[in-house]
Design a protein around this motif. Sequence first.
Motif, PDB file in Angstrom:
ATOM      1  N   SER A 157      55.780  45.855  59.712  1.00 22.83           N
ATOM      2  CA  SER A 157      55.613  47.307  59.677  1.00 22.83           C
ATOM      3  C   SER A 157      54.261  47.697  59.113  1.00 22.83           C
ATOM      4  N   LYS A 202      78.375  50.398  77.294  1.00 20.87           N
ATOM      5  CA  LYS A 202      76.965  50.123  77.644  1.00 20.87           C
ATOM      6  C   LYS A 202      76.847  48.798  78.376  1.00 20.87           C
ATOM      7  N   ASN A 213      55.074  54.675  61.015  1.00 19.03           N
ATOM      8  CA  ASN A 213      55.290  54.572  59.571  1.00 19.03           C
ATOM      9  C   ASN A 213      54.249  55.341  58.764  1.00 19.03           C
ATOM     10  N   ASN A 235      64.372  50.456  64.477  1.00 21.95           N
ATOM     11  CA  ASN A 235      65.724  50.160  63.999  1.00 21.95           C
ATOM     12  C   ASN A 235      66.683  51.323  64.319  1.00 21.95           C
ATOM     13  N   ARG A 243      81.413  50.956  73.747  1.00 20.08           N
ATOM     14  CA  ARG A 243      80.841  52.241  74.169  1.00 20.08           C
ATOM     15  C   ARG A 243      80.485  52.259  75.643  1.00 20.08           C
TER      16      ARG A 243
HETATM   17  N1  CAA Z   1      74.142  48.746  71.388  1.00 23.08           N
HETATM   18  C1  CAA Z   1      73.898  49.651  72.341  1.00 23.08           C
HETATM   19  N2  CAA Z   1      73.971  50.993  72.162  1.00 23.08           N
HETATM   20  C2  CAA Z   1      74.348  51.444  70.959  1.00 23.08           C
HETATM   21  C3  CAA Z   1      74.638  50.556  69.898  1.00 23.08           C
HETATM   22  C4  CAA Z   1      74.527  49.152  70.155  1.00 23.08           C
HETATM   23  N3  CAA Z   1      74.758  48.245  69.217  1.00 23.08           N
HETATM   24  N4  CAA Z   1      74.949  51.304  68.811  1.00 23.08           N
HETATM   25  C5  CAA Z   1      74.849  52.593  69.167  1.00 23.08           C
HETATM   26  N5  CAA Z   1      74.500  52.679  70.462  1.00 23.08           N
HETATM   27  C6  CAA Z   1      74.247  53.887  71.251  1.00 23.08           C
HETATM   28  C7  CAA Z   1      75.483  54.760  71.396  1.00 23.08           C
HETATM   29  O1  CAA Z   1      76.304  54.331  72.467  1.00 23.08           O
HETATM   30  C8  CAA Z   1      74.870  56.119  71.657  1.00 23.08           C
HETATM   31  O2  CAA Z   1      74.400  56.194  72.992  1.00 23.08           O
HETATM   32  P1  CAA Z   1      74.694  57.509  73.907  1.00 23.08           P
HETATM   33  O3  CAA Z   1      74.027  58.640  73.178  1.00 23.08           O
HETATM   34  O4  CAA Z   1      74.061  57.165  75.213  1.00 23.08           O
HETATM   35  O5  CAA Z   1      76.180  57.597  73.933  1.00 23.08           O
HETATM   36  C9  CAA Z   1      73.624  56.101  70.775  1.00 23.08           C
HETATM   37  O6  CAA Z   1      73.322  54.711  70.563  1.00 23.08           O
HETATM   38  C10 CAA Z   1      73.849  56.792  69.436  1.00 23.08           C
HETATM   39  O7  CAA Z   1      75.150  56.458  69.037  1.00 23.08           O
HETATM   40  P2  CAA Z   1      75.883  57.151  67.792  1.00 23.08           P
HETATM   41  O8  CAA Z   1      75.435  58.574  67.666  1.00 23.08           O
HETATM   42  O9  CAA Z   1      77.330  56.844  67.818  1.00 23.08           O
HETATM   43  O10 CAA Z   1      75.127  56.347  66.767  1.00 23.08           O
HETATM   44  P3  CAA Z   1      75.422  55.387  65.604  1.00 23.08           P
HETATM   45  O11 CAA Z   1      76.087  56.177  64.518  1.00 23.08           O
HETATM   46  O12 CAA Z   1      75.985  54.105  66.020  1.00 23.08           O
HETATM   47  O13 CAA Z   1      73.882  55.131  65.234  1.00 23.08           O
HETATM   48  C11 CAA Z   1      71.611  55.992  65.085  1.00 23.08           C
HETATM   49  C12 CAA Z   1      73.083  56.255  64.998  1.00 23.08           C
HETATM   50  C13 CAA Z   1      71.218  55.468  66.450  1.00 23.08           C
HETATM   51  C14 CAA Z   1      71.179  54.997  63.998  1.00 23.08           C
HETATM   52  C15 CAA Z   1      71.049  57.414  64.840  1.00 23.08           C
HETATM   53  O14 CAA Z   1      71.584  57.951  63.666  1.00 23.08           O
HETATM   54  C16 CAA Z   1      69.546  57.440  64.733  1.00 23.08           C
HETATM   55  O15 CAA Z   1      68.852  57.501  65.733  1.00 23.08           O
HETATM   56  N6  CAA Z   1      69.036  57.436  63.466  1.00 23.08           N
HETATM   57  C17 CAA Z   1      67.598  57.416  63.204  1.00 23.08           C
HETATM   58  C18 CAA Z   1      67.094  56.007  63.320  1.00 23.08           C
HETATM   59  C19 CAA Z   1      65.620  55.930  63.067  1.00 23.08           C
HETATM   60  O16 CAA Z   1      64.935  56.872  62.708  1.00 23.08           O
HETATM   61  N7  CAA Z   1      65.098  54.708  63.249  1.00 23.08           N
HETATM   62  C20 CAA Z   1      63.720  54.416  62.981  1.00 23.08           C
HETATM   63  C21 CAA Z   1      63.628  53.749  61.627  1.00 23.08           C
HETATM   64  S1  CAA Z   1      61.944  53.433  61.168  1.00 23.08           S
HETATM   65  C22 CAA Z   1      61.629  51.930  61.846  1.00 23.08           C
HETATM   66  O17 CAA Z   1      62.429  51.339  62.506  1.00 23.08           O
HETATM   67  C23 CAA Z   1      60.259  51.375  61.589  1.00 23.08           C
HETATM   68  C24 CAA Z   1      60.007  50.625  60.347  1.00 23.08           C
HETATM   69  O18 CAA Z   1      59.080  49.806  60.335  1.00 23.08           O
HETATM   70  C25 CAA Z   1      60.779  50.855  59.103  1.00 23.08           C
END
Ligand code: CAA
Length: 286
Positions: free
Chosen positions: A120, A58, A192, A144, A56
């Motif tokens: 968490s 990055k 959370n 995450n 991508r």
């Molecule tokens: N390294 C670097 N950048 C990355 C990457 C990686 N491995 N994977 C994805 N990206 C970047 C992409 O390049 C893109 O960046 P740009 O917008 O600058 O181009 C961005 O991340 C999003 O990419 P995509 O839309 O292609 O995403 P994806 O399908 O790979 O992933 C997601 C999507 C980031 C998961 C998105 O769906 C999202 O934000 N979902 C919600 C996640 C969320 O709510 N997380 C919190 C969970 S709760 C928690 O963590 C706490 C707990 O204690 C449970």
Amino acid sequence: MTIERMGVIGGGLMGSGIAEVNARAGLDVVLVEISGEAAHAARGRIEGSLRKAEQRGKITADDLTAALERIHPTSDLGALADRQLVVEAASENEQVKLDLFTKVGAILDDDEAILASNTSSIPIVKLGAVSGRAGHVMGVHFFNPAPVMKLVELIPSLTTSPETLDRMRSYVTESLGKRPIDATDRAGFIVNSLLVPYLLSAIRMYEAGYASAEDIDQGMVLGCGHPMGPLALSDLIGLDTIQAIGESMYEEFKEPLYSPPPLLDRMVDAGLLGKKSGHGFYPYSS
Ligand code: CAA
Ligand code: NAD
């Protein structure tokens, strides 16, 4: 003193992401898993994520190689002895974490080394109490997927020293380039406390046959602009982790809205843990 040598305990979804973030920021990372096989699998997850980042645009191919070389996977907790910071990201299980904080508190050579937990929902003060270095223990809660999410919650406990909090704030902002927010040592912290009741409500709605998984998720994606719906997000987080967080929050506040619904318990019993096990509310290919 800038943190240059850090360690991560647990190389699952979060531990591998936290190791990647630190290695990409130029820190030397020891990554400890329960076995050589699990450590190898964690390295594979990190390499896969770095390749995605490279594809991508990055990071460059050279950045990818350099980051991987900075990560030293092992199953030996003793390899953490010379670390200035250790972030524990093992499974969300209080006994597992108490055991690790007892052992690692005694392993660290430097009296000033910080022992942080990515938990968490488990009380930070309890982890400090068994570590023998309570002033140097606090919560540092990444989100995450850690390489993408900008936020980190900083959680000092009643016994964390102000110097430890200051050092972790500098580490998160200056070394990692992430955005910290300050939370209190209460199960669920800030995010959370708001997110988990929402996810559990979606699971209850699905369990009641109110709507299909797809329609519940589309409702929140298309109707509210969320990047993913609550059931897909539950699968991403891990259903065992959501169950454990809900149990800790229920234990703390005794509010029914935090109590895991029976369907969630049954899915965990069946090994349907979400994306990490290949099946949750949806199926996933490896
Ligand atoms: N390294 C670097 N950048 C990355 C990457 C990686 N491995 N994977 C994805 N990206 C970047 C992409 O390049 C893109 O960046 P740009 O917008 O600058 O181009 C961005 O991340 C999003 O990419 P995509 O839309 O292609 O995403 P994806 O399908 O790979 O992933 C997601 C999507 C980031 C998961 C998105 O769906 C999202 O934000 N979902 C919600 C996640 C969320 O709510 N997380 C919190 C969970 S709760 C928690 O963590 C706490 C707990 O204690 C449970
Ligand atoms: P996970 O199930 O993906 O990984 C946990 C890892 O810990 C496993 O690989 C397991 O082998 C390892 N482990 C267990 N006991 C260990 C020990 N004694 N020594 C070394 N490794 C050990 O879980 P995860 O989602 O990465 O969650 C880890 C921590 O991060 C939990 O405290 C969780 O609450 C927290 N967290 C999870 C998320 C999420 O979205 N999944 C987000 C933020 C924080």
